[in-house]
Design a protein around this motif. Structure first.
Motif, PDB file in Angstrom:
ATOM      1  N   PRO A 250       0.808  -1.226   0.000  1.00 52.94           N
ATOM      2  CA  PRO A 250       0.000   0.000   0.000  1.00 52.94           C
ATOM      3  C   PRO A 250       0.840   1.274   0.000  1.00 52.94           C
ATOM      4  O   PRO A 250       0.497   2.255  -0.669  1.00 52.94           O
ATOM      5  CB  PRO A 250      -0.831  -0.124   1.283  1.00 52.94           C
ATOM      6  CG  PRO A 250      -0.891  -1.586   1.564  1.00 52.94           C
ATOM      7  CD  PRO A 250       0.417  -2.131   1.097  1.00 52.94           C
ATOM      8  N   LEU A 251       1.949   1.262   0.750  1.00 52.63           N
ATOM      9  CA  LEU A 251       2.813   2.434   0.779  1.00 52.63           C
ATOM     10  C   LEU A 251       3.444   2.695  -0.588  1.00 52.63           C
ATOM     11  O   LEU A 251       3.517   3.840  -1.050  1.00 52.63           O
ATOM     12  CB  LEU A 251       3.899   2.259   1.834  1.00 52.63           C
ATOM     13  CG  LEU A 251       3.451   2.393   3.286  1.00 52.63           C
ATOM     14  CD1 LEU A 251       4.538   1.889   4.229  1.00 52.63           C
ATOM     15  CD2 LEU A 251       3.089   3.839   3.616  1.00 52.63           C
ATOM     16  N   ARG A 253       2.284   1.858  -3.462  1.00 46.75           N
ATOM     17  CA  ARG A 253       1.259   2.329  -4.405  1.00 46.75           C
ATOM     18  C   ARG A 253       0.917   3.794  -4.154  1.00 46.75           C
ATOM     19  O   ARG A 253       0.641   4.541  -5.098  1.00 46.75           O
ATOM     20  CB  ARG A 253       0.018   1.446  -4.289  1.00 46.75           C
ATOM     21  CG  ARG A 253       0.241   0.020  -4.805  1.00 46.75           C
ATOM     22  CD  ARG A 253      -1.024  -0.803  -4.840  1.00 46.75           C
ATOM     23  NE  ARG A 253      -0.749  -2.113  -5.410  1.00 46.75           N
ATOM     24  CZ  ARG A 253      -0.739  -3.254  -4.712  1.00 46.75           C
ATOM     25  NH1 ARG A 253      -1.017  -3.232  -3.399  1.00 46.75           N
ATOM     26  NH2 ARG A 253      -0.458  -4.398  -5.296  1.00 46.75           N
ATOM     27  N   ALA A 254       0.940   4.205  -2.880  1.00 45.80           N
ATOM     28  CA  ALA A 254       0.677   5.612  -2.573  1.00 45.80           C
ATOM     29  C   ALA A 254       1.850   6.493  -2.978  1.00 45.80           C
ATOM     30  O   ALA A 254       1.654   7.630  -3.436  1.00 45.80           O
ATOM     31  CB  ALA A 254       0.372   5.764  -1.083  1.00 45.80           C
ATOM     32  N   ARG A 256       4.174   5.850  -5.385  1.00 45.49           N
ATOM     33  CA  ARG A 256       4.356   5.814  -6.835  1.00 45.49           C
ATOM     34  C   ARG A 256       5.815   6.013  -7.247  1.00 45.49           C
ATOM     35  O   ARG A 256       6.186   6.984  -7.911  1.00 45.49           O
ATOM     36  CB  ARG A 256       3.490   6.866  -7.539  1.00 45.49           C
ATOM     37  CG  ARG A 256       2.012   6.803  -7.240  1.00 45.49           C
ATOM     38  CD  ARG A 256       1.361   5.508  -7.618  1.00 45.49           C
ATOM     39  NE  ARG A 256       1.472   5.210  -9.052  1.00 45.49           N
ATOM     40  CZ  ARG A 256       0.923   4.133  -9.622  1.00 45.49           C
ATOM     41  NH1 ARG A 256       0.249   3.254  -8.881  1.00 45.49           N
ATOM     42  NH2 ARG A 256       1.063   3.914 -10.908  1.00 45.49           N
ATOM     43  N   TRP A 368       0.335   9.408   5.936  1.00 42.68           N
ATOM     44  CA  TRP A 368      -0.183   8.821   4.702  1.00 42.68           C
ATOM     45  C   TRP A 368      -1.723   8.856   4.760  1.00 42.68           C
ATOM     46  O   TRP A 368      -2.369   7.804   4.814  1.00 42.68           O
ATOM     47  CB  TRP A 368       0.318   7.377   4.520  1.00 42.68           C
ATOM     48  CG  TRP A 368       1.799   7.303   4.364  1.00 42.68           C
ATOM     49  CD1 TRP A 368       2.716   7.192   5.350  1.00 42.68           C
ATOM     50  CD2 TRP A 368       2.530   7.330   3.137  1.00 42.68           C
ATOM     51  NE1 TRP A 368       3.991   7.163   4.827  1.00 42.68           N
ATOM     52  CE2 TRP A 368       3.913   7.232   3.472  1.00 42.68           C
ATOM     53  CE3 TRP A 368       2.158   7.421   1.792  1.00 42.68           C
ATOM     54  CZ2 TRP A 368       4.900   7.243   2.489  1.00 42.68           C
ATOM     55  CZ3 TRP A 368       3.161   7.423   0.826  1.00 42.68           C
ATOM     56  CH2 TRP A 368       4.511   7.339   1.176  1.00 42.68           C
ATOM     57  N   GLU A 370      -3.942   9.224   2.644  1.00 45.39           N
ATOM     58  CA  GLU A 370      -4.633   8.516   1.575  1.00 45.39           C
ATOM     59  C   GLU A 370      -4.834   7.036   1.893  1.00 45.39           C
ATOM     60  O   GLU A 370      -5.668   6.369   1.275  1.00 45.39           O
ATOM     61  CB  GLU A 370      -3.882   8.670   0.240  1.00 45.39           C
ATOM     62  CG  GLU A 370      -2.468   8.103   0.236  1.00 45.39           C
ATOM     63  CD  GLU A 370      -1.416   9.121   0.605  1.00 45.39           C
ATOM     64  OE1 GLU A 370      -0.445   9.265  -0.163  1.00 45.39           O
ATOM     65  OE2 GLU A 370      -1.545   9.766   1.657  1.00 45.39           O
ATOM     66  N   LEU A 371      -4.067   6.516   2.875  1.00 47.10           N
ATOM     67  CA  LEU A 371      -4.224   5.126   3.280  1.00 47.10           C
ATOM     68  C   LEU A 371      -5.122   4.984   4.505  1.00 47.10           C
ATOM     69  O   LEU A 371      -5.401   3.875   4.936  1.00 47.10           O
ATOM     70  CB  LEU A 371      -2.848   4.502   3.576  1.00 47.10           C
ATOM     71  CG  LEU A 371      -1.897   4.422   2.383  1.00 47.10           C
ATOM     72  CD1 LEU A 371      -0.556   3.855   2.813  1.00 47.10           C
ATOM     73  CD2 LEU A 371      -2.492   3.587   1.260  1.00 47.10           C
TER      74      LEU A 371
END
Length: 373
Positions: A250-251, A253-254, A256, A368, A370-371
């Motif tokens: 997940p990290l 992907r956040a 990028r 983070w 967004e997570l």
């Protein structure tokens, strides 16, 4: 997959003593070879050349790095100190368990240069996945400090190379020990995400003041970009794969990234004398598959791996073979696991892993959003 190799990596000889500790121990009937030996790397090379994954590999010649390249990560006075220590004729302990001698400086340059050759091949598109099969290992070496068998930080050099090309870089380190040197090198860099999955071992002393705990988050603009996943004693396949799936992936992907560097150790493997975890060939095969899939998803397949720990050399070599199977995407296991009989504590006690991963998410809360952590 391209494998980068240089024979000079075999010239480094840390000698004998009491396991990793140099010196004469009068009660010891026969001195023990230092665990970070040339035999270990030869065994790794042998399993990749002779094992059934061999047709999937292309071997490429590494090279020696120069001082300017090392100085992208390391202090020049520190490099001069290491070079003097390697001048011989006697071996010198530059810290309690890191020993150098007359062949060490060429090996250091070969490990660093072969890693840079691997990074350059991925950057110029002549390779997609490149594995630097090198020693001495690197991920404990800080900008001005040797530590834990490491003298020059090979994964950090690959990161610096990609950063110089203007890329955002993620590091995923699954060596059983905290990648403290890589952490130190990029602790304030918001364009480098470092994720280290390791046993809970704390600080080792003056040469290793970092604890590896989740609250070491980075500083200044890099706060939240340094992620430490401490796993409880005996963690096995289930814990490592959950750490990747529930925290690292997940990290990434956040974040990028444009480029992925993996510090690839096998000292989390079953029976390794330097680790207390229980990752099997199946676990490493799955880790390899996940690393390749994340690179394909996020970085157009650009992935560099550097060889780090792994000290029960026969089984570590089998784990390397399994990891490479995952990296190249074979559909079925190519080799059976001859030592897969210890229970996976992380599967038997998932609540321990629940707590370990919750501590990481809690430490990252707010960094983070967004997570939702």
């Amino acid at each position: 997959m391209d494998v980068f190799w240089h024979d000079a990596c075999l010239a480094h000889d840390p000698g004998e003593g009491l396991w990793e500790l140099p010196g004469h121990w009068p009660w010891l009937d026969e001195p023990e070879p230092h665990p970070e030996s040339a035999a270990r790397l030869r065994t790794f090379r042998s399993v990749l050349r002779r094992g059934p994954v061999a047709p999937h590999l292309r071997w490429r010649e590494g090279r020696l790095a120069d001082l300017d390249e090392l100085a992208a990560v390391h202090d020049r006075d520190y490099l001069a100190h290491v070079r003097r220590a390697c001048g011989g004729p006697e071996r010198v302990a530059v810290d309690v368990n890191t020993v150098v001698g007359p062949g060490s400086w060429p090996a250091i340059l070969a490990a660093a240069g072969s890693t840079l050759a691997a990074a350059d091949a991925v950057l110029d598109g002549s390779a997609s996945i490149a594995y630097a099969l090198v020693r001495p290992p690197g991920h404990h070496a800080q900008p001005a400090t040797s530590d834990g068998y490491c003298l020059v930080n090979n994964p950090a050099l690959a990161v610096a190379r990609a950063r110089a090309a203007g890329l955002r870089v993620a590091v995923l380190d699954w060596d059983v020990h905290h990648g403290n040197g890589t952490q130190e090198a990029f602790y304030a860099d918001p364009d480098v995400l470092t994720v280290s999955i390791h046993m809970r071992h704390g600080s080792w002393g003056a040469n290793h003041p970092q604890t590896g705990a989740p609250d070491e988050l980075g500083v200044a603009e890099g706060v939240g970009r340094n992620v430490n996943v401490e796993l409880s004693l005996g963690a096995g396949d289930a814990a490592y794969l959950r750490a990747v799936d529930e925290v690292a992936a997940p990290l990434l992907r956040a974040f990028r990234p444009d480029f992925l560097v993996c510090a690839s150790g096998f000292d989390a493997s079953t029976f390794d004398p330097n680790g207390r975890h229980n990752v099997t060939m199946a676990g490493y095969r799955a880790l390899g598959g996940r690393a390749a899939a994340l690179a394909e998803e996020l970085t157009s397949g650009r992935l560099v791996l550097t060889q780090e720990g792994g000290y029960l050399r026969g089984y570590a070599a089998l784990c390397l073979h399994a990891l490479v199977e995952g990296l190249v995407g074979v559909s079925e296991p190519l080799m059976a696991d001859p030592l897969v009989y210890l229970p996976d504590e992380s599967a038997l006690c998932p609540e321990r892993t629940d707590a370990d991963l919750a501590a990481v998410r809690s430490a990252l809360a707010g960094h983070w959003p967004e997570l939702g952590w």
